[in-house]
Design a protein around this motif. Structure first.
Motif, PDB file in Angstrom:
ATOM      1  N   GLU A 123       0.789  -1.258   0.073  1.00 26.32           N
ATOM      2  CA  GLU A 123      -0.116  -0.058   0.028  1.00 26.32           C
ATOM      3  C   GLU A 123       0.995   1.155   0.108  1.00 26.32           C
ATOM      4  N   LYS A 130      -4.841   6.246  -0.241  1.00 27.98           N
ATOM      5  CA  LYS A 130      -4.151   4.973  -0.183  1.00 27.98           C
ATOM      6  C   LYS A 130      -4.383   4.186  -1.244  1.00 27.98           C
ATOM      7  N   ARG A 132      -3.472   0.250  -3.129  1.00 30.73           N
ATOM      8  CA  ARG A 132      -2.943  -0.945  -3.288  1.00 30.73           C
ATOM      9  C   ARG A 132      -2.578  -1.289  -4.561  1.00 30.73           C
TER      10      ARG A 132
END
Length: 193
Positions: A123, A130, A132
């Motif tokens: 991440e 955020k 991933r």
């Protein structure tokens, strides 16, 4: 090379929209954007943004990004690839939503299971969002199968710097897919495991 500000901005806009997804919706940023964000040495900036998901989440993600859509989510097949695919244009950057992705070559076949790869996905924070990232193990196998030495060499070099971080996902991919012994050997040689 650092990710271009325009590309990063488009990713942040996309990630902001996808914050509204159900809590269990899974998607991963892949391709050259994901590689640069993981410190892989590339020779040029991304020309598009690649977002991977599984079939169960594709419709929801498509609807959240619908304002940017340039086509409908639908089947896509080439000689070696098959998926459900949709295209978008966000802040000047083309974006592809890819679900149920499969690559099949003489060297083997690989079906991308985003849900299974999610626990191995790093991440990163981008301006308050955020994101991933697709594990480097996926990028390695994908690029070995499509014979992209310009990609798989720097990916393998990065993976060798932190083997404990990258190799559990690689093990999962090798076990769950049909790769020829020569491809498995090539991957082992590249990563020195």
């Amino acid at each position: 090379m650092k990710l271009d500000d325009n590309v990063e901005y488009a990713i942040r806009v996309m990630a902001g929209k996808l914050k509204k997804a159900r809590y269990d919706t899974v998607w991963l940023l892949g391709g050259s954007s994901g590689l640069l964000l993981q410190g892989v040495d590339l020779s040029r900036q991304p020309r598009d943004i690649d977002v991977y998901t599984d079939s169960k989440d594709a419709e929801e993600i498509y609807s959240l990004l619908n304002d940017f859509a340039t086509d409908k989510l639908g089947p896509s097949e080439t000689e070696i690839y098959s998926s459900r695919l949709a295209h978008f244009h966000i802040a000047g950057m083309p974006l592809e939503l890819v679900s149920d992705f499969r690559i099949s070559t003489a060297a083997g076949s690989y079906h991308v299971n985003v849900g299974a790869l999610f626990p191995y996905s790093p991440e990163v924070g981008l301006g308050g969002c955020k994101v991933r990232l697709m594990p480097l193990a996926h990028e390695l196998v994908f690029n070995v199968l499509r014979a992209r030495e310009d990609r798989y060499e720097p990916i393998a070099a990065r993976m060798k710097q932190a083997p404990d971080q990258y190799f559990p996902a690689l093990e999962l991919i090798v076990e769950d897919n049909r790769l020829t012994p020569s491809v498995v050997e090539q991957i082992s040689r590249l990563t020195e495991v």
